[in-house]
Design a protein around this motif. Structure first.
Motif, mmCIF file in Angstrom:
data_model
loop_
_atom_site.group_PDB
_atom_site.id
_atom_site.type_symbol
_atom_site.label_atom_id
_atom_site.label_comp_id
_atom_site.label_asym_id
_atom_site.label_seq_id
_atom_site.Cartn_x
_atom_site.Cartn_y
_atom_site.Cartn_z
ATOM 1 N N ILE A 52 -0.005 6.578 2.046
ATOM 2 C CA ILE A 52 -1.161 6.396 2.909
ATOM 3 C C ILE A 52 -1.152 7.510 3.965
ATOM 4 O O ILE A 52 -0.096 8.074 4.237
ATOM 5 N N ILE A 54 -0.777 9.329 7.383
ATOM 6 C CA ILE A 54 -0.079 8.983 8.629
ATOM 7 C C ILE A 54 -1.128 8.764 9.709
ATOM 8 O O ILE A 54 -1.052 7.847 10.499
ATOM 9 N N LEU A 193 -9.757 8.487 14.292
ATOM 10 C CA LEU A 193 -9.054 7.609 13.350
ATOM 11 C C LEU A 193 -10.007 7.041 12.307
ATOM 12 O O LEU A 193 -9.596 6.627 11.224
ATOM 13 N N THR A 194 -11.292 7.020 12.626
ATOM 14 C CA THR A 194 -12.248 6.424 11.699
ATOM 15 C C THR A 194 -13.424 7.349 11.359
ATOM 16 O O THR A 194 -14.269 7.005 10.566
ATOM 17 N N VAL A 210 -11.705 2.324 1.716
ATOM 18 C CA VAL A 210 -10.922 1.123 2.022
ATOM 19 C C VAL A 210 -9.595 1.623 2.588
ATOM 20 O O VAL A 210 -8.825 2.283 1.887
ATOM 21 N N THR A 211 -9.368 1.356 3.873
ATOM 22 C CA THR A 211 -8.172 1.879 4.538
ATOM 23 C C THR A 211 -6.922 1.594 3.716
ATOM 24 O O THR A 211 -6.743 0.499 3.197
ATOM 25 N N SER A 213 -6.194 2.527 0.878
ATOM 26 C CA SER A 213 -6.371 2.352 -0.562
ATOM 27 C C SER A 213 -7.205 3.472 -1.178
ATOM 28 O O SER A 213 -6.788 4.107 -2.137
ATOM 29 N N VAL A 238 -5.018 6.122 -3.041
ATOM 30 C CA VAL A 238 -3.600 5.971 -2.721
ATOM 31 C C VAL A 238 -2.958 5.164 -3.852
ATOM 32 O O VAL A 238 -3.239 3.986 -4.028
ATOM 33 N N ASP A 241 2.693 3.758 -7.078
ATOM 34 C CA ASP A 241 3.498 3.434 -8.247
ATOM 35 C C ASP A 241 3.382 4.555 -9.297
ATOM 36 O O ASP A 241 2.277 4.880 -9.728
ATOM 37 N N ALA A 244 1.495 3.661 -12.460
ATOM 38 C CA ALA A 244 0.063 3.478 -12.204
ATOM 39 C C ALA A 244 -0.633 4.838 -12.073
ATOM 40 O O ALA A 244 -1.747 5.024 -12.564
ATOM 41 N N LEU B 82 -0.918 2.304 12.735
ATOM 42 C CA LEU B 82 -1.036 3.550 11.989
ATOM 43 C C LEU B 82 -2.476 4.055 11.925
ATOM 44 O O LEU B 82 -2.765 5.169 12.330
ATOM 45 N N SER B 83 -3.361 3.240 11.376
ATOM 46 C CA SER B 83 -4.725 3.731 11.152
ATOM 47 C C SER B 83 -5.635 3.479 12.337
ATOM 48 O O SER B 83 -6.699 4.090 12.442
ATOM 49 N N ASP B 85 -7.282 0.848 12.781
ATOM 50 C CA ASP B 85 -8.305 -0.124 12.396
ATOM 51 C C ASP B 85 -7.992 -1.500 12.972
ATOM 52 O O ASP B 85 -6.834 -1.850 13.149
ATOM 53 N N LEU B 90 -9.428 -5.003 8.501
ATOM 54 C CA LEU B 90 -8.623 -4.661 7.321
ATOM 55 C C LEU B 90 -8.500 -5.868 6.401
ATOM 56 O O LEU B 90 -8.615 -5.763 5.180
ATOM 57 N N ARG B 94 -10.179 -6.849 2.485
ATOM 58 C CA ARG B 94 -9.294 -7.039 1.340
ATOM 59 C C ARG B 94 -9.253 -8.470 0.813
ATOM 60 O O ARG B 94 -8.755 -8.698 -0.291
ATOM 61 N N ASN B 258 -0.064 -3.921 -6.635
ATOM 62 C CA ASN B 258 0.494 -2.576 -6.559
ATOM 63 C C ASN B 258 0.406 -1.859 -7.907
ATOM 64 O O ASN B 258 0.085 -0.678 -7.958
ATOM 65 N N VAL B 259 0.686 -2.579 -8.995
ATOM 66 C CA VAL B 259 0.640 -1.944 -10.319
ATOM 67 C C VAL B 259 -0.799 -1.571 -10.678
ATOM 68 O O VAL B 259 -1.061 -0.489 -11.194
ATOM 69 N N VAL B 261 -3.206 -1.135 -8.565
ATOM 70 C CA VAL B 261 -3.806 -0.442 -7.422
ATOM 71 C C VAL B 261 -5.066 -1.178 -6.956
ATOM 72 O O VAL B 261 -6.144 -0.611 -6.827
ATOM 73 N N PRO B 263 -7.010 -3.028 -4.012
ATOM 74 C CA PRO B 263 -6.934 -3.036 -2.548
ATOM 75 C C PRO B 263 -6.993 -4.452 -1.985
ATOM 76 O O PRO B 263 -7.943 -4.833 -1.320
ATOM 77 N N LEU B 268 -1.751 -4.389 0.874
ATOM 78 C CA LEU B 268 -1.840 -4.086 2.310
ATOM 79 C C LEU B 268 -0.539 -4.454 3.023
ATOM 80 O O LEU B 268 0.015 -3.673 3.802
ATOM 81 N N GLN B 271 2.385 -2.045 2.111
ATOM 82 C CA GLN B 271 2.330 -0.777 2.852
ATOM 83 C C GLN B 271 2.670 -0.997 4.321
ATOM 84 O O GLN B 271 3.406 -0.221 4.916
ATOM 85 N N SER B 275 5.841 0.594 6.475
ATOM 86 C CA SER B 275 5.578 1.497 7.599
ATOM 87 C C SER B 275 5.675 0.775 8.953
ATOM 88 O O SER B 275 5.235 1.313 9.960
#
Lengths: 525, 313
Positions: A52, A54, A193-194, A210-211, A213, A238, A241, A244, B82-83, B85, B90, B94, B258-259, B261, B263, B268, B271, B275
């Motif tokens: 993702i 930073i 940031l956005t 989608v943040t 993702s 993002v 895996d 994937a 981090l983001s 948001d 978020l 999702r 995750n496999v 992908v 969202p 979420l 990740q 982090s």
């Protein structure tokens, strides 16, 4: 309807029809790859990145490959091509004074930020100064900046406290310091940031993303080089895996994806193009070369013996011979300063003899700090530990499970030897890891010879630089602070239809944008 | 029944507070420093210290938790460190993904598990043995592994379904469904076998009861006996198992997302955990806790619907 009257046969028939319909429609839909992959000028480029962002604020974002999240929207002052060449972007010309401390940049005319504000020297100065004050993790790449001046509307002068010939290199698209942020964004850094405020070919679309993702960037109508804008939009997915990522690129869901050596083999057999370039150089960093924790390490013969104990060919082949190279010197092949045919190779007899003459015929115990994130399954660390055991050095591996945890442990000065990859496009850049305090020099104890050579490399120019870089390579092996073992490649799978994706040892992280259309990614016509 | 729901809802508030505090505590044990994670390997100690201060990481844990909880009480789940948001935004973005995944897989597990279990109980013999064998595999194979195999077979080798990604319902119901077929299949296999086995055992038990013999002797059709009488009585224990399976699917969803992908909340939180994005982890933790509570309440209500004795209590 009562349960007893459930029409089983009808239900089964309906189910069969539903499954059949679903299957046939699915075939027709994915067969055309859907709109995601409709490449070509005007289409959408869908690409993958493993992590993702930073931050979407260039001053706080990441460097290297992760710069994709900011480089799409923020032009840099200078652009680096896949071959490593530096070409004009927002700066059309740049030059150093003879002391390599004053860098003068001439700006492109008629460029506008995405909000319509004009790009001028004052805006660039403000952006650079913001980077210096924002407190991002890549601050060190800005160099020892003393001041940034804007003597005219199209001239920016950066003055460094000490020579910094790598300045232009770090003003490229891979480093936040080079990516110019507009005045509106600087006035409200949280907005970055956005939303984006750069002059780049695309602008970030938060509503279509989608943040963490999927990040969508749309064509910037005011971009100064429209001929280099190959797509209406670029999507960065993002996908962490590895399997994937492979599935996504094999089935055309993404046109470009980073791979591992294992998944690269499958990708190749699926007919995908592979782009590779040496990236990390792995080895043992002898942080405690003063012998504070392990006295034996202060003896250069012991460090030389450890260097002669490693079986690099076996390690490279175990990691996947196609994408890894045995390496007995500071830098990977192709990097400025790399010496063909030079470097440590395994010589156990000589290593044992050196150990004996140094007073350690039976070896010693050596704690080694490593992590299992970048060194997957600690394969490299364990292989090196096995080789050191052959000369009596009993390695006690201390494994950290996260990179921050590793960094904290490394900086604690509790571990004499570290396993951590180093990168750089010249041997001096790699050496910086060992002569400047940080993860790979936690004790901050500089070797006068190496420090002097580093300073010399900063002051040199032109062909003289390569000569100094080569001296650095040799001096590094003589000091054996860093005991090199293997260089691992960055491997990318590229859709057969996608052109202009190139990488080299000087630029191992391809990015889709370029102000020059010859280097921008595009679909085959 | 109303009192039961009211009690459960009141209890849920306490549970959410306890769960969030436990998450908060556990996150404080995760090695590594959030500020260091955000700033990366090259940050100087000064920068790290500055960010720690900005994020309030130097304050005592109870104070940090109290601040978060106070925010939650004002409807503010905080912002991602981090983001930047809003955590609530978020999560809202999702929830549809994870909800689609869980609702569909619950339906598939419930319907297929019940059908297979019933048929196996009524027909017995070979089908029963096959079910036993398949359940063994279904239970032994992790959904993560099943997911990878399904992708290799039905997305890469035979390109029937997309290998990764989620298509919102708004893009078209078929696209939405196609993007979920493989993830739902991966997530449901284990659950189907568990529910089917439970249903078979309960159905066999009911089929052996005297009243079934009486019904048969009275000339009631077999199909009617099975669906009207046996299913209703055998469904109760299977419902409990289904509830547990659905809650367990939440863990499976983390891997499956995750496999494939997707969202969803699972990817979420993965990740966010790696982090050290504590506000996000806490926010998703609250949602997961609420989900578990809702599933339990739904199971209790269904129990009451199916078994009048429960309603009386």
């Amino acid at each position: 309807m009562p349960a007893s009257r459930l029409p089983t046969r009808t239900l089964l028939a309906a189910l069969s029809v539903a499954v059949l319909t679903l299957t046939t429609t699915a075939c027709s839909d994915t067969g055309s790859n859907g709109p995601e992959n409709s490449g070509g000028p005007g289409g959408t480029l869908t690409t993958q990145f493993a992590g993702i962002p930073i931050s979407l604020n260039p001053a706080l974002g990441g460097s290297g490959g992760s710069a994709i999240f900011t480089a799409l929207a923020y032009d840099s002052l200078i652009h680096q091509t896949g071959d490593g060449e530096l070409i004009p972007d927002l700066a059309t010309a740049w030059s150093f004074d003879p002391t390599n401390t004053v860098l003068t940049l001439t700006l492109r005319q008629g460029v506008k930020f995405s909000d319509g504000a004009p790009l001028d020297a004052a805006a660039v100065k403000a952006s650079l100064e913001y980077f210096l004050s924002a407190g991002g993790g890549d601050l060190r790449y800005a160099g020892p900046v003393a001041s940034v001046e804007a003597p005219s509307a199209d001239t920016v002068v950066i003055t460094y406290k000490t020579p910094y010939p790598d300045g232009p290199y770090y003003l490229t698209q891979y480093w936040g310091v080079g990516q110019v942020i507009g005045p509106k964004g600087l006035a409200d850094p949280d907005s970055l940031l956005t939303a984006t405020d750069g002059t780049g070919p695309y602008t970030y679309s938060a509503s279509k993303s989608v943040t963490n993702s999927s990040y969508t960037y749309e064509k910037n109508p005011g971009y100064f080089a429209p001929e280099a804008q190959q797509y209406d939009s670029v999507v960065v997915k993002v996908i962490g895996d590895p399997s994937a990522s492979l599935s996504a690129v094999t089935t055309g869901q993404v046109s470009f994806a980073g791979l591992t050596p294992t998944t690269a083999v499958s990708a190749k057999s699926s007919g995908l193009k592979l782009v590779t370039a040496p990236f990390f150089t792995w080895g043992l960093t002898v942080a405690d070369h003063q012998g504070t924790l392990v006295p034996a390490l202060a003896n250069p013969d012991v460090r030389q013996a450890m260097a002669l104990a490693l079986d690099r060919d076996a390690l490279a082949s175990a990691l996947g011979a196609d994408y890894n190279q045995a390496n007995g010197q500071l830098t990977a092949e192709g990097v400025d300063g790399h010496l063909d045919g030079y470097g440590f190779t395994q010589d156990l007899a000589e290593a044992k003899s050196l150990m004996a003459s140094a007073g350690y015929p039976d070896g010693f115990t050596l704690p080694v700090l490593t992590e299992n994130v970048l060194d997957n399954q600690t394969t490299i660390s364990q292989a090196m530990a096995g080789d050191l055991a052959k000369i009596g050095v009993k390695v006690e591996l201390v494994v950290k499970n996260t990179v921050p945890d590793f960094i904290q442990a490394a900086l604690s000065k509790q571990y004499p030897v570290l396993v951590w990859p180093v990168i750089g496009s010249t041997s001096a850049q790699v050496l910086a890891n060992f002569v400047q305090p940080g993860v790979t020099d936690p004790f901050g104890t500089a070797d006068p010879t190496l420090t002097a050579l580093y300073a010399q490399a900063q002051a040199a120019s032109g062909a003289d630089r390569t000569a100094v870089f080569e001296q650095i390579t040799k001096a590094s092996n003589e000091a054996a602070w860093f005991i090199p073992a293997v260089s691992t490649d960055n491997v990318f799978a590229v859709d057969a239809d996608l052109q202009n994706v190139t990488a080299s040892a000087l630029n191992p992280n391809p990015l889709p944008v370029s102000p020059d259309p010859r280097y921008a990614w595009k679909s085959a016509e | 029944m109303t009192r039961l729901i009211a009690t459960r809802l009141a209890l849920s508030v306490v549970l959410v507070v306890i769960a969030s505090f436990v998450i908060f505590l556990l996150m404080s044990f995760v090695p590594g420093d959030p500020a260091r994670t955000i700033l990366g390997a090259n940050a100087t100690p000064d920068l790290v210290a500055r960010l720690r201060d900005q994020l309030g990481l130097d304050r005592p844990l109870p104070v940090q938790y109290g601040t978060w909880l106070a925010g939650v009480l004002h409807g503010d789940l905080g912002r991602s460190v981090l983001s930047g948001d809003e955590v609530s935004a978020l999560i809202v973005a999702r929830v549809p993904v994870t909800a689609s995944l869980l609702v569909l897989s619950t339906l598939v597990i419930g319907v297929l598990g019940t059908l297979v279990g019933l048929v196996s109980a009524v027909r017995g013999g070979v089908l029963g043995k096959v079910l036993d064998t398949v359940s063994l595999f279904g239970l032994a194979l992790p959904s993560y592994w099943i997911a990878i195999v399904l992708v290799a077979a039905f997305a890469v080798a035979v390109r029937v379904f997309p290998a990764t990604g989620y298509r919102p319902f708004a893009d078209g119901p078929l696209q939405w469904l196609l993007s979920l077929v493989l993830p739902v299949a991966a997530l449901s296999l284990g659950g189907i076998t568990i529910v089917a086995k439970q249903m078979r055992d309960s159905a066999l038990d009911v089929l052996a009861r005297d009243y079934v013999r009486v019904l048969r002797a009275s000339g009631i059709r077999e199909r009617s006996i099975v669906f009207r009488h046996v299913l209703r009585n055998a469904a109760l224990p299977s419902l409990t198992v289904l509830g547990i399976t659905v809650v367990a699917s939440l863990t499976g969803a983390v891997f499956v997302e995750n496999v494939f992908v997707l969202p969803g909340l699972g990817s979420l939180v993965t990740q966010a955990t790696t982090s050290h994005d504590l506000p996000v982890v806490l926010g998703v933790g609250v949602v997961f806790t609420l989900f578990v509570i809702v599933v339990n309440v739904v199971v209790d209500v269904l129990y009451g619907v199916l078994n009048p004795k429960v309603r009386v209590r």
